[in-house]
Design a protein around this motif. Structure first.
Motif, PDB file in Angstrom:
ATOM      1  N   LEU A 227       0.802  -1.242  -0.185  1.00 20.68           N
ATOM      2  CA  LEU A 227      -0.038   0.155  -0.062  1.00 20.68           C
ATOM      3  C   LEU A 227       0.622   1.164   0.034  1.00 20.68           C
ATOM      4  O   LEU A 227       2.320   1.165   0.728  1.00 20.68           O
ATOM      5  CB  LEU A 227      -0.640  -0.081   1.290  1.00 20.68           C
ATOM      6  CG  LEU A 227      -1.749  -0.708   1.690  1.00 20.68           C
ATOM      7  CD1 LEU A 227      -1.760  -0.788   2.732  1.00 20.68           C
ATOM      8  CD2 LEU A 227      -3.047  -0.875   0.664  1.00 20.68           C
ATOM      9  N   VAL A 228       0.243   2.230  -0.669  1.00 23.11           N
ATOM     10  CA  VAL A 228       1.065   4.027  -0.527  1.00 23.11           C
ATOM     11  C   VAL A 228       0.335   4.343   0.053  1.00 23.11           C
ATOM     12  O   VAL A 228      -0.343   5.281   0.037  1.00 23.11           O
ATOM     13  CB  VAL A 228       1.248   4.078  -2.442  1.00 23.11           C
ATOM     14  CG1 VAL A 228       2.002   5.497  -1.729  1.00 23.11           C
ATOM     15  CG2 VAL A 228       2.019   3.136  -2.729  1.00 23.11           C
ATOM     16  N   HIS A 229       0.638   4.897   2.019  1.00 17.97           N
ATOM     17  CA  HIS A 229       0.771   5.605   2.515  1.00 17.97           C
ATOM     18  C   HIS A 229       1.297   6.985   2.779  1.00 17.97           C
ATOM     19  O   HIS A 229       2.161   6.963   2.317  1.00 17.97           O
ATOM     20  CB  HIS A 229       0.174   4.643   3.748  1.00 17.97           C
ATOM     21  CG  HIS A 229      -0.754   4.036   3.935  1.00 17.97           C
ATOM     22  ND1 HIS A 229      -1.375   3.126   5.325  1.00 17.97           N
ATOM     23  CD2 HIS A 229      -1.305   3.049   3.714  1.00 17.97           C
ATOM     24  CE1 HIS A 229      -1.916   2.933   5.182  1.00 17.97           C
ATOM     25  NE2 HIS A 229      -2.700   2.347   3.764  1.00 17.97           N
TER      26      HIS A 229
ATOM     27  N   GLY B 108       4.581   7.753   4.522  1.00 15.56           N
ATOM     28  CA  GLY B 108       5.454   7.116   3.809  1.00 15.56           C
ATOM     29  C   GLY B 108       6.319   5.306   4.813  1.00 15.56           C
ATOM     30  O   GLY B 108       6.962   4.955   4.732  1.00 15.56           O
ATOM     31  N   LEU B 109       5.214   4.954   5.216  1.00 14.15           N
ATOM     32  CA  LEU B 109       5.910   3.922   6.143  1.00 14.15           C
ATOM     33  C   LEU B 109       5.217   2.688   5.207  1.00 14.15           C
ATOM     34  O   LEU B 109       4.982   2.526   4.555  1.00 14.15           O
ATOM     35  CB  LEU B 109       4.779   4.033   7.555  1.00 14.15           C
ATOM     36  CG  LEU B 109       5.624   3.248   8.690  1.00 14.15           C
ATOM     37  CD1 LEU B 109       7.060   3.506   8.807  1.00 14.15           C
ATOM     38  CD2 LEU B 109       4.834   2.208  10.271  1.00 14.15           C
TER      39      LEU B 109
ATOM     40  N   HIS C   2      -1.372  -4.143  12.503  1.00 12.73           N
ATOM     41  CA  HIS C   2       0.149  -4.936  13.086  1.00 12.73           C
ATOM     42  C   HIS C   2       1.204  -3.789  12.730  1.00 12.73           C
ATOM     43  O   HIS C   2       1.964  -3.919  11.642  1.00 12.73           O
ATOM     44  CB  HIS C   2       0.574  -6.259  12.819  1.00 12.73           C
ATOM     45  CG  HIS C   2      -0.491  -6.991  13.612  1.00 12.73           C
ATOM     46  ND1 HIS C   2      -1.576  -7.395  12.364  1.00 12.73           N
ATOM     47  CD2 HIS C   2      -0.413  -8.158  13.856  1.00 12.73           C
ATOM     48  CE1 HIS C   2      -2.332  -8.521  14.064  1.00 12.73           C
ATOM     49  NE2 HIS C   2      -1.365  -8.788  14.107  1.00 12.73           N
ATOM     50  N   GLN C   3       1.937  -3.101  13.911  1.00 18.01           N
ATOM     51  CA  GLN C   3       2.910  -2.397  13.587  1.00 18.01           C
ATOM     52  C   GLN C   3       4.277  -3.515  13.650  1.00 18.01           C
ATOM     53  O   GLN C   3       4.282  -3.598  15.349  1.00 18.01           O
ATOM     54  CB  GLN C   3       3.113  -1.223  13.423  1.00 18.01           C
ATOM     55  CG  GLN C   3       4.088  -0.272  13.015  1.00 18.01           C
ATOM     56  CD  GLN C   3       4.129   1.404  13.057  1.00 18.01           C
ATOM     57  OE1 GLN C   3       3.389   2.093  12.161  1.00 18.01           O
ATOM     58  NE2 GLN C   3       5.264   1.853  13.703  1.00 18.01           N
ATOM     59  N   LEU C   4       5.349  -3.555  13.021  1.00 15.14           N
ATOM     60  CA  LEU C   4       6.018  -4.326  12.853  1.00 15.14           C
ATOM     61  C   LEU C   4       8.382  -3.665  12.994  1.00 15.14           C
ATOM     62  O   LEU C   4       7.421  -2.446  12.520  1.00 15.14           O
ATOM     63  CB  LEU C   4       6.958  -5.818  12.817  1.00 15.14           C
ATOM     64  CG  LEU C   4       5.490  -6.426  12.944  1.00 15.14           C
ATOM     65  CD1 LEU C   4       5.983  -7.527  11.833  1.00 15.14           C
ATOM     66  CD2 LEU C   4       4.719  -6.535  14.099  1.00 15.14           C
TER      67      LEU C   4
ATOM     68  N   ARG D 266       4.043  -2.008   8.171  1.00 11.26           N
ATOM     69  CA  ARG D 266       2.606  -1.856   9.005  1.00 11.26           C
ATOM     70  C   ARG D 266       1.969  -3.137   7.898  1.00 11.26           C
ATOM     71  O   ARG D 266       1.808  -3.075   7.007  1.00 11.26           O
ATOM     72  CB  ARG D 266       2.176  -1.130   8.973  1.00 11.26           C
ATOM     73  CG  ARG D 266       1.544  -0.515  10.030  1.00 11.26           C
ATOM     74  CD  ARG D 266       0.947   1.280  10.021  1.00 11.26           C
ATOM     75  NE  ARG D 266       0.437   1.530   9.113  1.00 11.26           N
ATOM     76  CZ  ARG D 266       0.858   2.895   8.446  1.00 11.26           C
ATOM     77  NH1 ARG D 266       1.480   3.991   9.951  1.00 11.26           N
ATOM     78  NH2 ARG D 266       0.152   3.201   7.362  1.00 11.26           N
ATOM     79  N   LEU D 267       0.797  -4.176   8.493  1.00 13.37           N
ATOM     80  CA  LEU D 267       0.086  -5.073   8.208  1.00 13.37           C
ATOM     81  C   LEU D 267      -1.054  -4.498   8.653  1.00 13.37           C
ATOM     82  O   LEU D 267      -1.340  -4.304   9.749  1.00 13.37           O
ATOM     83  CB  LEU D 267       0.273  -6.084   8.892  1.00 13.37           C
ATOM     84  CG  LEU D 267       2.042  -6.931   8.144  1.00 13.37           C
ATOM     85  CD1 LEU D 267       3.369  -6.177   8.822  1.00 13.37           C
ATOM     86  CD2 LEU D 267       1.691  -8.353   8.887  1.00 13.37           C
TER      87      LEU D 267
END
Lengths: 203, 173
Positions: free
Chosen positions: B22-24, B27-28, B73-75, B85-86
């Motif tokens: 995904l493009v957020h 930028g993450l 989920h952010q790892l 990020r999932l």
């Protein structure tokens, strides 16, 4: 002496005549022992108020105790959540009478900005409040002003009328008259007595 | 983001598991997964891509959309100083896999997620409410929950009634 107002001509003999109500109220109002129920940022202002700079000792109310059994002034300082409400009510119930309540800050007065499922919208929905202090948080001066206002309120109470009237006639505040009109839920709870209260054992 | 070092490592670890980048705006590196592949993906990211820390586990309720929930989920990888990020879509009533076996610290976050959204996590050993009282009936962060609550004083009233009945049984009706 202030509120005691001795009869002038009796003073020279080393005694004076006054009303017993005035004497009791004079003692009560100048020796309030606050129970600090510091729930959020208002608690910090409350500490400042008790400390040397604002010096609540000037008004006889600096003896904060952390046991409700030793207090007669509950200061609800901060945001009361519904999860905390039962604990706050228990603290109030454990305080011996006569007792008074100050709702410090907008959160405890009305819920404040927390128009939320988790926050009590004003502690007057679970406790009978005497003085509301606006501010977020209020300055220590404002709370000292609330204590002075409470003192003038105590001055107007009629403790003797309550003793003479016997149990069940006057309200639990000892005023001998209803001085406030809270909502139905509170009015109901105000008249329910703690089992340790001697008036609860009458029947 | 596709084409970076992070994405190459993540793509390598997630070989065989369906995922979409995904493009957020922040930028993450973020990717979208199916619920079925989530448990495998989390394990692969920890064991093969070096994400040894779970920063947060949370959810978003996008109510009119079907399915309504989005599990996030952010790892974080301490060794590589990288995050990923999932996002996983989830319907109401579907169970999510718990990642407490991989990151024990995620237990509180999953409990909060259950408390606020009602998403149940399979494999969580102590899944109970974290913030609200245990007898609370609703899940407050759902979009169809009114912010002023549904009978917010119910638990207090029940407690009060019970207490008064103990004090004065003759007065309780």
């Amino acid at each position: 002496m202030g509120a005691l107002k001795p009869v002038p001509e009796t003073r020279e003999d080393g005694f004076f005549a006054t009303r017993i109500d005035a004497l009791i109220n004079w003692g009560r109002k100048n020796s309030l022992w606050p129970m600090p129920l510091g729930l959020s940022c208002c608690g910090i202002e409350l500490m400042a108020m008790l400390g040397p700079k604002f010096d609540l000792a000037r008004f006889g109310a600096e003896a904060a105790r952390f046991s409700p059994r030793q207090c007669d002034l509950l200061v609800v300082a901060g945001t009361l959540t519904w999860k905390m409400a039962a604990a706050a009510r228990l603290v109030y119930d454990q305080m011996p009478e006569p007792k008074w309540v100050i709702a410090m800050g907008v959160c405890s007065s009305t819920g404040g900005m927390y128009d939320s499922y988790a926050v009590v919208q004003g502690v007057d929905s679970i406790l009978p409040v005497d003085v509301y202090v606006p501010g977020c948080p209020p300055r220590p001066d404002a709370v000292i002003d609330a204590i002075l206002k409470l003192q003038t309120k105590i001055e107007r109470e009629r403790p003797l009328a309550r003793i003479l009237a016997g149990p069940g006639v006057s309200d639990e505040r000892g005023t001998g008259a209803r001085t406030y009109q809270p909502n139905d839920a509170v009015r109901k709870s105000v008249y329910d007595l703690h089992p340790h209260d001697p008036r609860a054992r009458k029947g | 983001m596709p084409g970076t070092i992070t994405s190459e490592r993540v793509d390598g670890a997630l070989a065989g598991i369906e995922h979409r980048w995904l493009v957020h705006r922040d930028g993450l590196p973020a990717l979208e997964l199916d619920l079925a592949g989530l448990a495998h993906a989390l394990r692969a990211l920890k064991e093969r891509a070096g994400f040894e820390s779970a920063t947060f586990v949370t959810a978003v309720d996008r109510l009119p959309r079907v399915p309504r929930f989005e599990l996030v989920h952010q790892l974080f990888s301490l060794a590589h100083n990288e995050r990923v990020r999932l996002h996983t879509r989830l319907a109401d009533g579907e169970n999510a896999p718990s990642c407490t076996q991989l990151w024990p610290g995620a237990a509180y976050m999953e409990r909060e997620c259950y408390d606020m959204f009602g998403i149940r996590f399979e494999g969580h050993v102590g899944l109970k409410r974290l913030l609200m009282p245990e007898e609370f009936e609703h899940h407050p962060l759902r979009k169809d929950f009114p912010h002023q609550g549904i009978e917010p004083d119910r638990l207090y009233r029940e407690w009060d009634k019970k207490r008064r009945a103990e004090w004065h049984p003759e007065a309780a009706r």
